[in-house]
Motif scaffolding. Structure first.
Motif, PDB file in Angstrom:
ATOM      1  N   ASP A 129       5.884  -1.682   1.026  1.00  0.00           N
ATOM      2  CA  ASP A 129       5.857  -0.546   0.106  1.00  0.00           C
ATOM      3  C   ASP A 129       5.895  -1.019  -1.339  1.00  0.00           C
ATOM      4  OD1 ASP A 129       5.876   1.568   2.023  1.00  0.00           O
ATOM      5  OD2 ASP A 129       7.933   0.968   2.483  1.00  0.00           O
ATOM      6  N   ALA A 175       1.819 -10.203  -0.642  1.00  0.00           N
ATOM      7  CA  ALA A 175       1.485  -8.935  -1.309  1.00  0.00           C
ATOM      8  C   ALA A 175       1.471  -9.143  -2.826  1.00  0.00           C
ATOM      9  CB  ALA A 175       2.488  -7.853  -0.917  1.00  0.00           C
ATOM     10  N   ARG A 186      -1.111  -4.095   0.399  1.00  0.00           N
ATOM     11  CA  ARG A 186      -0.289  -3.705   1.553  1.00  0.00           C
ATOM     12  C   ARG A 186      -0.827  -4.355   2.828  1.00  0.00           C
ATOM     13  NH1 ARG A 186      -0.108   1.547   1.009  1.00  0.00           N
ATOM     14  NH2 ARG A 186       2.039   1.592   0.249  1.00  0.00           N
TER      15      ARG A 186
END
Lengths: 149, 266
Positions: free
Chosen positions: B86, B121, B58
């Protein structure tokens, strides 16, 4: 029948479609709206008509339904063109068939009055000095008053 | 559609962006990394050799969004006002779904930042898990939604598939920060209003409105367009789901809202 189309319509063909074989019909009133060469500006060379697909059909169906509740109508045809048109072109046709003439005259006027004020169409007029969107007319709104019961 | 490089007479005209108002711009990008079911379990249980995988990925995604201009040659440096990344653990398709959201007030879009956040990510997830699973695949990195600026809103249109319904079910079932599956409200403009706003369609996620009302939709539109005063004219008509409405009314997810000038057909 309610139709929104780019193509020109043939008022004679619409009349035959409405009345052929309908022996209970004693009166047909038809109205055709056309492109004028003067309006807000003295030299209109063309106009383009825009609509809101989906909502326009629904608005026209509502108007026709209200007319049917008010008068004894045998059949109704509403055809409205969209896109590019020049002076002298037909824009809209409303045909109403009834047993007697009075209902046909009134229902046809009723449908046109509400079409002009509630169906989502917009006109853009083109002139030699530029193009502009046509404004709403007070007289169109005022003519609804006569239908208030 | 209007061509921004033509004036009303159709002559070529250079667009001066100095007068262009900052608009509220947002972008959502998603992607996923598919792994062995055992890898996903280790990740979920926090038993990876390198520690807390999701927290690290994250931060990596957020940092990457802020540095997009250093990576992508023609990207402007942006002052992002919000970046979120997320994750959703999908045990049906044994993958981690990544969703990045970026927002700013500015003159240029944030799609690249959101895509970079998702990409990095995913790369970080790979790095954190590669000791146990080298066969992981990073897939479907893509823009899902963008809003703001002259081109308005873009929303990925998706044919609903079994995979999508799985994703929805899983988002509801998972304990983590779930992806909210909201249906956008579609907004349309017609005739002169469309030309003044320079946009034909917008769409807004209900969660981005201050309240589920027509007035809130109007306020949101004003924050998105270059000519918000066009919406203040007295004789502006409004329809919700093809029915004319007056005053303020409730607006629900999936509704079609339209604003237009008085009608002039016939």
């Amino acid at each position: 029948m309610i139709a929104i189309q780019h193509d020109p319509f043939d008022i004679g063909a619409l009349y035959r479609r409405l009345s052929d074989g309908c022996h209970g019909t004693g009166a047909v009133v038809s109205f055709v709206g056309r492109v004028r060469d003067f309006n807000e500006s003295p030299e209109v060379t063309a106009l383009t008509l825009e609509h809101y697909p989906g909502m326009t059909e629904r608005a026209l169906e509502n108007v026709v339904e209200r007319a049917r509740q008010r008068w004894q109508i045998n059949d109704v045809i509403v055809v409205h063109r969209i896109g590019y048109m020049t002076p002298g072109d037909d824009i809209v046709a409303v045909l109403v068939s009834t047993v007697h003439r009075q209902a046909a005259f009134e229902a046809c006027a009723f449908i046109m009055d509400f079409l002009k004020t509630s169906a989502p169409f917009w006109k853009k007029e083109h002139t030699s000095s530029g193009a502009y969107w046509v404004s709403e007319r007070e007289s169109d709104l005022a003519s609804l008053k006569r239908w208030e019961q | 559609m209007t061509l921004t490089h033509l004036n009303e007479r159709g002559e070529a005209s250079m667009v001066d962006v100095s007068d262009k108002q900052n608009s509220h711009r947002e972008a959502v990008a998603t992607g996923r990394i598919v792994m062995q079911p055992e890898t996903l379990k280790l990740l979920a249980d926090g038993d990876m050799p390198k520690g807390d995988v999701l927290a690290t990925a994250r931060i990596a995604g957020i940092q990457a969004a802020k540095r997009t201009h250093e990576l992508i040659p023609l990207c402007h440096a942006l002052m992002l006002s919000k970046v979120s990344v997320d994750f959703e653990l999908d045990t049906v398709e044994h993958c981690v779904r990544v969703r990045a959201f970026c927002r700013l007030e500015g003159r240029t879009g944030v799609e690249m930042e959101a895509l970079t956040a998702v990409s990095v990510a995913c790369l970080t997830l790979y790095d954190m898990c590669k000791a146990v699973d080298r066969g992981m695949e990073i897939m479907e990195v893509r823009l899902d939604h963008k809003s703001g600026g002259r081109s308005g809103v873009w929303q990925r249109q998706e044919a609903s598939s079994a995979a999508d319904s799985h994703a929805v079910l899983d988002a509801r079932a998972s304990d983590g920060p779930a992806v909210t599956e909201e249906t956008p409200i579609e907004i349309r403009f017609f005739a002169e209003l469309r030309e003044r706003l320079g946009v034909e369609k917008l769409s807004v996620l209900p969660g981005h409105l201050s309240s589920p009302t027509l007035m809130a939709v109007k306020e949101w539109i004003k924050s998105q367009v270059d000519a918000p005063q066009a919406l203040d004219q007295a004789r502006l008509l409004c329809a919700v789901n093809h029915d004319m409405v007056q005053g303020d009314v409730a607006v629900n997810p999936g509704d079609e809202v339209a604003f237009f000038p008085p009608v002039t057909g016939g």
